[in-house]
Design a protein around this motif. Structure first.
Motif, PDB file in Angstrom:
ATOM      1  N   LEU A 277       0.873  -1.171   0.000  1.00  0.00           N
ATOM      2  CA  LEU A 277       0.000   0.000   0.000  1.00  0.00           C
ATOM      3  C   LEU A 277       0.904   1.213   0.000  1.00  0.00           C
ATOM      4  O   LEU A 277       1.830   1.316   0.810  1.00  0.00           O
ATOM      5  N   SER A 278       0.661   2.130  -0.930  1.00  0.00           N
ATOM      6  CA  SER A 278       1.408   3.383  -0.879  1.00  0.00           C
ATOM      7  C   SER A 278       0.415   4.526  -0.910  1.00  0.00           C
ATOM      8  O   SER A 278      -0.675   4.398  -1.462  1.00  0.00           O
ATOM      9  N   GLY A 279       0.797   5.614  -0.280  1.00  0.00           N
ATOM     10  CA  GLY A 279      -0.123   6.739  -0.191  1.00  0.00           C
ATOM     11  C   GLY A 279       0.570   8.042  -0.517  1.00  0.00           C
ATOM     12  O   GLY A 279       1.763   8.198  -0.259  1.00  0.00           O
TER      13      GLY A 279
ATOM     14  N   GLY B 241      -4.656  12.497  15.083  1.00  0.00           N
ATOM     15  CA  GLY B 241      -4.943  11.137  14.620  1.00  0.00           C
ATOM     16  C   GLY B 241      -4.404  10.810  13.246  1.00  0.00           C
ATOM     17  O   GLY B 241      -4.583   9.672  12.777  1.00  0.00           O
ATOM     18  N   TYR B 242      -3.720  11.752  12.624  1.00  0.00           N
ATOM     19  CA  TYR B 242      -3.190  11.542  11.268  1.00  0.00           C
ATOM     20  C   TYR B 242      -2.491  10.179  11.110  1.00  0.00           C
ATOM     21  O   TYR B 242      -2.814   9.409  10.204  1.00  0.00           O
ATOM     22  N   PRO B 243      -1.534   9.852  11.995  1.00  0.00           N
ATOM     23  CA  PRO B 243      -0.848   8.561  11.809  1.00  0.00           C
ATOM     24  C   PRO B 243      -1.743   7.347  12.089  1.00  0.00           C
ATOM     25  O   PRO B 243      -1.459   6.264  11.595  1.00  0.00           O
TER      26      PRO B 243
ATOM     27  N   LEU C 217      -4.913   7.219  11.153  1.00  0.00           N
ATOM     28  CA  LEU C 217      -5.595   7.052   9.865  1.00  0.00           C
ATOM     29  C   LEU C 217      -4.645   6.404   8.860  1.00  0.00           C
ATOM     30  O   LEU C 217      -5.040   5.525   8.089  1.00  0.00           O
ATOM     31  N   GLN C 218      -3.392   6.813   8.893  1.00  0.00           N
ATOM     32  CA  GLN C 218      -2.404   6.207   7.995  1.00  0.00           C
ATOM     33  C   GLN C 218      -2.260   4.705   8.276  1.00  0.00           C
ATOM     34  O   GLN C 218      -2.173   3.891   7.349  1.00  0.00           O
ATOM     35  N   ALA C 219      -2.269   4.357   9.557  1.00  0.00           N
ATOM     36  CA  ALA C 219      -2.190   2.932   9.934  1.00  0.00           C
ATOM     37  C   ALA C 219      -3.405   2.182   9.385  1.00  0.00           C
ATOM     38  O   ALA C 219      -3.282   1.053   8.892  1.00  0.00           O
ATOM     39  N   ALA C 220      -4.569   2.818   9.443  1.00  0.00           N
ATOM     40  CA  ALA C 220      -5.778   2.183   8.904  1.00  0.00           C
ATOM     41  C   ALA C 220      -5.667   2.015   7.388  1.00  0.00           C
ATOM     42  O   ALA C 220      -6.030   0.967   6.846  1.00  0.00           O
ATOM     43  N   ASP C 221      -5.126   3.038   6.693  1.00  0.00           N
ATOM     44  CA  ASP C 221      -4.924   2.937   5.232  1.00  0.00           C
ATOM     45  C   ASP C 221      -4.172   1.663   4.884  1.00  0.00           C
ATOM     46  O   ASP C 221      -4.448   1.005   3.886  1.00  0.00           O
ATOM     47  N   ILE C 222      -3.188   1.363   5.711  1.00  0.00           N
ATOM     48  CA  ILE C 222      -2.282   0.252   5.423  1.00  0.00           C
ATOM     49  C   ILE C 222      -2.920  -1.075   5.823  1.00  0.00           C
ATOM     50  O   ILE C 222      -2.976  -2.020   5.039  1.00  0.00           O
TER      51      ILE C 222
ATOM     52  N   ASP D  66      11.535   9.559   6.846  1.00  0.00           N
ATOM     53  CA  ASP D  66      10.678  10.460   7.635  1.00  0.00           C
ATOM     54  C   ASP D  66       9.344   9.819   8.014  1.00  0.00           C
ATOM     55  O   ASP D  66       8.698  10.258   8.962  1.00  0.00           O
ATOM     56  N   GLN D  67       8.949   8.789   7.263  1.00  0.00           N
ATOM     57  CA  GLN D  67       7.640   8.164   7.521  1.00  0.00           C
ATOM     58  C   GLN D  67       7.758   6.848   8.279  1.00  0.00           C
ATOM     59  O   GLN D  67       6.745   6.196   8.582  1.00  0.00           O
ATOM     60  N   GLU D  68       8.991   6.446   8.575  1.00  0.00           N
ATOM     61  CA  GLU D  68       9.239   5.132   9.154  1.00  0.00           C
ATOM     62  C   GLU D  68       8.439   4.900  10.446  1.00  0.00           C
ATOM     63  O   GLU D  68       7.822   3.861  10.637  1.00  0.00           O
ATOM     64  N   LYS D  69       8.426   5.888  11.316  1.00  0.00           N
ATOM     65  CA  LYS D  69       7.754   5.730  12.612  1.00  0.00           C
ATOM     66  C   LYS D  69       6.251   5.526  12.445  1.00  0.00           C
ATOM     67  O   LYS D  69       5.614   4.876  13.264  1.00  0.00           O
ATOM     68  N   HIS D  70       5.694   6.115  11.395  1.00  0.00           N
ATOM     69  CA  HIS D  70       4.260   5.925  11.147  1.00  0.00           C
ATOM     70  C   HIS D  70       3.954   4.478  10.777  1.00  0.00           C
ATOM     71  O   HIS D  70       2.904   3.938  11.132  1.00  0.00           O
ATOM     72  N   ILE D  71       4.871   3.856  10.057  1.00  0.00           N
ATOM     73  CA  ILE D  71       4.648   2.451   9.670  1.00  0.00           C
ATOM     74  C   ILE D  71       4.832   1.553  10.898  1.00  0.00           C
ATOM     75  O   ILE D  71       4.118   0.570  11.080  1.00  0.00           O
TER      76      ILE D  71
END
Ligand code: TRP
Length: 326
Positions: free
Chosen positions: A7-9, A127-129, A131-136, A149-154
């Protein structure tokens, strides 16, 4: 064959610049051949910053989709779609929001940085991250291609999947970071390329507009005259040569250092190479840009495909939570 899912966003920022192209898009174009791929234009995420003026979203989404297709994302190989067209993202976001704590979110560097820069402090922004977790996780994605820069969100997404599995039983895959080596693409003023700094070169720029921007680009500040010795390692023009020119360490750096190669000639070479590299993408862009039916069709059928998978993952989520009531 393609048993792993990616999944990429990307945020709908409008027509993309070459930093987006070299940093993310070209990588996705390669990945679509080896993975079951979902490419999501995250319009709900964009609301964190632009909730006041939502009238710009539609055109920005459209332009991102045009650049995706021009760069070579193939709707036969990957589902290209708009986040808000797949409501399951919102449902999983709500469930995930129970499984994380407020301090976990306020500790993320992206939160602190942006809060300062943009003066944001909404509940949705916090809650941005999530929602990102839900996207994935709503696709049970195995991997997510992102930069450092996005590693921690994953990692947060993986934690949330794990937390969910611990509470309700093995249901969700824990996604992994597919770390993208992002080439350094400085803007024309030497800072990070970004639309808001107005230092960007766009995919859709004409060759002439590109030349004009590159001619004004900052160089090594100590190379004032043509024959002054230059320092390629600090020169943003050289950074672009590294991306667009063959063997710049042999052809550009040595004559720059000795003062044989002046900035004007050096830029002239870059202009040719960069325009040549973007040529085919730009040609394709011109062909498809006005084909509105085709672009919206791609996004619509992409959403249909995405929804199928997201719906089935959400069924297993509801079932694991004993929330399928009848
Ligand atoms: N936060 C990402 C960015 O700023 C965008 C994004 C949203 C994303 N959802 C995603 C990236 C899911 C990867 C996976 O670039």
């Amino acid at each position: 064959m393609k048993d792993e899912t990616i999944l990429s966003g990307m945020q709908p920022t409008g027509a993309l610049h070459i930093g987006n192209l070299e940093g993310a898009l070209k990588n996705w174009v390669n990945l679509q051949n080896d993975y079951n791929m979902y490419c999501c234009i995250v319009d709900w995420h964009a609301l964190t910053e632009s909730y006041k003026d939502t009238s710009v979203l539609k055109e920005r989404i459209y332009q991102v989709a045009v650049d995706f297709l021009a760069a070579g994302l193939d709707p036969e190989k990957c589902a290209i779609f708009i986040q808000s067209n797949v409501k399951e993202h919102a449902e999983l976001h709500l469930i995930f929001s129970m499984l994380t704590t407020v301090p976990t979110l306020t500790r993320l560097p992206t939160y602190a940085d942006k809060k300062e820069d943009l003066g944001l402090d909404s509940y949705g922004f916090l809650g941005y991250p999530v929602l990102q977790a839900a996207d994935i996780c709503v696709y049970n994605a195995d991997k997510v291609p992102v930069g450092k820069d996005q590693e921690k969100h994953i990692w947060l997404a993986a934690d949330l999947a794990k937390r969910f599995n611990g509470l309700y039983g093995e249901t969700l895959r824990e996604p992994q970071v597919l770390l993208t080596k992002i080439p350094l693409i400085p803007g024309t003023d030497g800072r990070k390329m970004s639309k808001s700094l107005d230092n960007h070169i766009m995919i859709l720029d004409t060759e002439e507009a590109t030349a004009k921007k590159l001619k004004r680009m900052f160089t090594d500040p100590d190379k004032l005259r043509k024959d002054d010795p230059g320092h390629p390692e600090v020169c943003p023009v050289f950074a672009l040569h590294n991306v667009y020119s063959d063997n710049p360490n042999e052809t550009i750096a040595p004559p720059c250092r000795t003062g044989e190669l002046g900035c004007v000639d050096c830029k002239a070479k870059l202009i040719i190479n960069l325009n040549n590299s973007l040529g085919p993408i730009r040609e394709k862009r011109v062909v498809i840009e006005n084909n509105k039916d085709y672009i919206w069709d791609v996004l619509n059928s992409g959403a249909t495909r995405a929804r199928e998978r997201a719906a089935s993952v959400m069924e297993s989520v509801r079932s694991a939570m004993k929330m399928e009531y009848f």
